[in-house]
Design a protein around this motif. Structure first.
Motif, short mmCIF file in Angstrom:
data_model
loop_
_atom_site.label_atom_id
_atom_site.label_comp_id
_atom_site.label_asym_id
_atom_site.label_seq_id
_atom_site.Cartn_x
_atom_site.Cartn_y
_atom_site.Cartn_z
N ILE A 37 13.70 -69.54 10.11
CA ILE A 37 14.25 -68.59 9.13
C ILE A 37 13.35 -68.56 7.89
O ILE A 37 13.04 -67.51 7.33
CB ILE A 37 15.68 -68.99 8.73
CG1 ILE A 37 16.65 -68.72 9.89
CG2 ILE A 37 16.14 -68.22 7.48
CD1 ILE A 37 18.03 -69.30 9.69
N THR A 90 19.45 -66.59 11.85
CA THR A 90 20.64 -66.88 11.05
C THR A 90 21.89 -66.84 11.91
O THR A 90 22.76 -67.71 11.82
CB THR A 90 20.75 -65.87 9.89
OG1 THR A 90 19.61 -65.99 9.05
CG2 THR A 90 22.01 -66.12 9.07
N LYS A 140 25.78 -68.59 5.65
CA LYS A 140 25.23 -67.78 6.75
C LYS A 140 26.25 -66.75 7.23
O LYS A 140 25.89 -65.62 7.57
CB LYS A 140 24.79 -68.69 7.90
CG LYS A 140 23.54 -69.50 7.58
CD LYS A 140 23.18 -70.43 8.72
CE LYS A 140 22.02 -71.34 8.30
NZ LYS A 140 20.80 -70.59 8.02
N GLU A 165 26.12 -64.01 4.82
CA GLU A 165 24.88 -63.22 5.01
C GLU A 165 25.04 -62.22 6.15
O GLU A 165 24.58 -61.08 6.07
CB GLU A 165 23.71 -64.16 5.31
CG GLU A 165 23.26 -64.98 4.10
CD GLU A 165 22.49 -66.22 4.52
OE1 GLU A 165 22.12 -66.31 5.71
OE2 GLU A 165 22.28 -67.10 3.68
N MET A 171 19.07 -66.98 2.23
CA MET A 171 18.78 -67.42 3.60
C MET A 171 17.97 -68.71 3.59
O MET A 171 18.25 -69.65 4.34
CB MET A 171 18.00 -66.35 4.35
CG MET A 171 18.83 -65.17 4.80
SD MET A 171 17.84 -63.99 5.74
CE MET A 171 19.13 -62.96 6.43
#
Length: 322
Positions: free
Chosen positions: A198, A211, A274, A277, A294
């Motif tokens: 990532i 992710t 996460k 996100e 991230m």
């Protein structure tokens, strides 16, 4: 060595061992990280991406795998008391010894992962390889990228499990002698590998892909950690005693309590970040704020993976079978 691995009954091993330290923990962490990179990059490069041309989608991160593993080998070399005797590992293969399998496995994984990394190098970036021989080798290996990815996936699984088997093979150490430990190390290796990719990935689609994968891996890792402690608590008196340092809020065991506390904070927090996100709408080009979040959650996962190995290495030497 027999006394250390099987009986644990010796004045040297009482009150506790002090034969492995942070050097071994770093080696296990870097070995697991390298394994995770191989597994996760193979998944991305073998996957069919909707609306995208076939070909490797994870190139940059793969390049790190052989060098991270070789760097990890440096720590285990520094830990050896008689470094000149290291070559004996490679004059024999002991089928019942995880160390022997590991020594030979790593000697295979480093060159294979390097060839895999070369096969993923995109034509427009091959000039970064600098040497003409490497550029030509990269061109030759490109048609075999998928086969090398499949092989690297298998080797990554082997390497991730091996780092856990290396400890669980120690029969005299109740904290390490658990069949769950190799599963925990493999899951942690895959999660840290996804976290690393990532951070280094350039494309938004690849970052979001890892992710999403890491959400499941972190969740699995948390469940396995809970099951590991639950299994130890409900096993023999020695196994139960082996996890007590993690829950004893005393000066002597404060660092072990801190390790559990940090794992209990970092991994769930990374999981929540996460999940947030993935619920947000993302454009083709990620904003700096999104990339920062991230990368921050990925760093938390990497830190958690390192803490797990440091805590288990040191705590495993505190208690022997009674």
């Amino acid at each position: 060595m027999t006394e250390v691995t099987i009986t644990g009954i010796n004045s040297i091993t009482y009150p506790h061992l002090d034969v492995w330290n942070w050097l071994v923990a770093i080696y296990l962490f870097l070995g697991g990280l390298s394994a995770g990179i191989l597994i996760m990059s193979a998944i991305a490069n073998l996957r069919k991406w909707p609306g995208s041309a076939s070909g490797p989608h994870c190139e940059k991160g793969v390049m790190f795998a052989p060098f991270i593993l070789a760097f990890g080998m440096l720590f285990i070399f520094l830990d050896l008391e008689r470094k000149a005797n290291m070559f004996w590992f490679y004059l024999t293969l002991q089928p019942t010894s995880p160390m022997s399998w590991g020594a030979w496995g790593i000697m295979i994984i480093i060159p294979v992962s390097f060839l895999y990394a070369l096969s993923t190098a995109p034509p427009e970036s091959r000039h970064n390889l600098r040497y003409e021989a490497l550029i030509k080798l990269s061109e030759m290996l490109r048609p075999y990228m998928r086969r090398l990815a499949m092989i690297s996936f298998g080797l990554g699984i082997f390497l991730g499990i091996y780092t856990g088997v290396l400890l669980s093979n120690m029969l005299a150490r109740p904290l390490w002698n658990s069949p769950i430990l190799p599963v925990l190390f493999l899951t942690s290796a895959a999660s840290t590998g996804a976290a690393f990719l990532i951070i280094v990935a350039r494309r938004a689609a690849v970052k979001l892909f890892y992710t999403k994968l890491d959400i499941w891996l972190i969740f699995a890792e948390i469940v396995i950690i809970v099951l590991f402690f639950y299994g130890q608590y409900n096993s023999s008196a020695s196994s139960k005693a082996s996890i007590m340092p993690f829950f004893a809020l005393t000066h002597e065991f404060f660092l072990y309590f801190l390790a559990v506390f940090l794992m209990a904070v970092l991994l769930p927090l990374a999981l929540v970040m996460k999940l947030i996100e993935m619920r947000e709408e993302h454009a083709d080009v990620l904003s700096e704020a999104t990339i920062f979040k991230m990368n921050l959650s990925a760093v938390m996962v990497l830190t958690g993976g390192l803490i797990i190995r440091l805590a288990l290495i040191y705590a495993g030497q505190l208690v022997k079978f009674m």
